[in-house]
Design an enzyme around this catalytic site. Sequence first.
Site, PDB file in Angstrom:
ATOM      1  N   HIS A  17      42.033  39.223  20.404  1.00 13.76           N
ATOM      2  CA  HIS A  17      43.490  39.400  20.261  1.00 13.76           C
ATOM      3  C   HIS A  17      43.812  40.144  18.968  1.00 13.76           C
ATOM      4  CE1 HIS A  17      43.807  35.390  22.650  1.00 13.76           C
ATOM      5  NE2 HIS A  17      44.044  36.388  23.490  1.00 13.76           N
ATOM      6  N   LYS A  41      50.200  25.998  33.237  1.00 11.47           N
ATOM      7  CA  LYS A  41      48.877  25.829  32.631  1.00 11.47           C
ATOM      8  C   LYS A  41      48.812  24.547  31.820  1.00 11.47           C
ATOM      9  CE  LYS A  41      47.262  30.575  32.340  1.00 11.47           C
ATOM     10  NZ  LYS A  41      46.940  31.649  31.386  1.00 11.47           N
ATOM     11  N   ARG A  90      39.344  44.380  28.841  1.00 12.83           N
ATOM     12  CA  ARG A  90      37.976  44.018  28.510  1.00 12.83           C
ATOM     13  C   ARG A  90      36.962  44.635  29.468  1.00 12.83           C
ATOM     14  NH1 ARG A  90      39.771  38.000  27.567  1.00 12.83           N
ATOM     15  NH2 ARG A  90      41.391  38.930  28.808  1.00 12.83           N
ATOM     16  N   SER A 128      39.907  33.328  25.174  1.00 14.28           N
ATOM     17  CA  SER A 128      40.230  31.997  24.656  1.00 14.28           C
ATOM     18  C   SER A 128      39.399  30.939  25.381  1.00 14.28           C
ATOM     19  CB  SER A 128      41.718  31.704  24.832  1.00 14.28           C
ATOM     20  OG  SER A 128      42.474  32.606  24.071  1.00 14.28           O
TER      21      SER A 128
HETATM   22  P1  ADP Z   1      42.789  35.223  27.198  1.00 17.42           P
HETATM   23  O1  ADP Z   1      43.257  33.824  27.432  1.00 17.42           O
HETATM   24  O2  ADP Z   1      41.917  35.754  28.302  1.00 17.42           O
HETATM   25  O3  ADP Z   1      42.176  35.430  25.845  1.00 17.42           O
HETATM   26  P2  ADP Z   1      45.532  36.133  26.766  1.00 17.42           P
HETATM   27  O4  ADP Z   1      46.535  36.008  27.842  1.00 17.42           O
HETATM   28  O5  ADP Z   1      45.711  35.209  25.618  1.00 17.42           O
HETATM   29  O6  ADP Z   1      44.069  36.112  27.350  1.00 17.42           O
HETATM   30  O7  ADP Z   1      45.489  37.646  26.241  1.00 17.42           O
HETATM   31  C1  ADP Z   1      46.551  38.353  25.689  1.00 17.42           C
HETATM   32  C2  ADP Z   1      46.195  39.819  25.617  1.00 17.42           C
HETATM   33  O8  ADP Z   1      45.024  40.025  24.818  1.00 17.42           O
HETATM   34  C3  ADP Z   1      45.872  40.465  26.958  1.00 17.42           C
HETATM   35  O9  ADP Z   1      46.377  41.778  26.962  1.00 17.42           O
HETATM   36  C4  ADP Z   1      44.367  40.485  26.996  1.00 17.42           C
HETATM   37  O10 ADP Z   1      43.877  41.504  27.818  1.00 17.42           O
HETATM   38  C5  ADP Z   1      44.067  40.773  25.547  1.00 17.42           C
HETATM   39  N1  ADP Z   1      42.739  40.318  25.162  1.00 17.42           N
HETATM   40  C6  ADP Z   1      42.270  39.059  25.128  1.00 17.42           C
HETATM   41  N2  ADP Z   1      40.991  39.019  24.715  1.00 17.42           N
HETATM   42  C7  ADP Z   1      40.633  40.325  24.465  1.00 17.42           C
HETATM   43  C8  ADP Z   1      39.430  40.976  24.041  1.00 17.42           C
HETATM   44  N3  ADP Z   1      38.337  40.267  23.776  1.00 17.42           N
HETATM   45  N4  ADP Z   1      39.446  42.314  23.908  1.00 17.42           N
HETATM   46  C9  ADP Z   1      40.562  43.013  24.193  1.00 17.42           C
HETATM   47  N5  ADP Z   1      41.710  42.473  24.622  1.00 17.42           N
HETATM   48  C10 ADP Z   1      41.755  41.147  24.758  1.00 17.42           C
END
Ligand code: ADP
Length: 160
Positions: A17, A41, A90, A128
């Site tokens: 993030h 969730k 990703r 996450s």
């Molecule tokens: P997650 O729970 O899978 O981490 P979120 O809904 O919190 O996802 O993610 C918020 C944003 O951050 C989304 O646009 C997601 O694609 C992006 N994101 C999450 N992890 C990564 C990563 N490792 N690399 C690039 N973008 C990411």
Amino acid sequence: MRIAICPGSFDPVTMGHMDIIARASGLFDKVIVAVLCNKEKNPCFTVEERMELLRQATAEYDNVEIDSFQGLLVDYAREKGAVAVVKGLRAVSDFEYEFQMSMINKKLYPELETVYLNTSQEYMYLSSSVIKQISSFGGDISLFVPACVHDKIVDRLTNM
Ligand code: ADP
């Protein structure tokens, strides 16, 4: 003022993030990191806690603001006067869902662009949920979450 929104669950914030937020901060005048209040969730951190972790983790970026929203992203973006939504990609698996969402958002709010940033290679496997799994088995997550909020995240994830 070109405002972008980085929406997500951020339960909790990861280095993946942070990478997207930092790069968006360099591209836009202002970036609003918007925590989605999704009642379906079962989160590890409340929305307030997630916002506080994000506030600490992004303190060095003057043009980054932390907020939360519920309902449609396009309504929130309109209210904030945002020109773009920034999303991280990703893998190909992220693409199909994101593509569908961006097409729908474009219909609902044509002025809003969706900007995709490819993940940086070192974070392509990070999410996450991976962090929650590693931590629940007592693994070291210090490479995967911002250092300033590491202890708070570990405390919660190991005491659940
Ligand atoms: P997650 O729970 O899978 O981490 P979120 O809904 O919190 O996802 O993610 C918020 C944003 O951050 C989304 O646009 C997601 O694609 C992006 N994101 C999450 N992890 C990564 C990563 N490792 N690399 C690039 N973008 C990411």
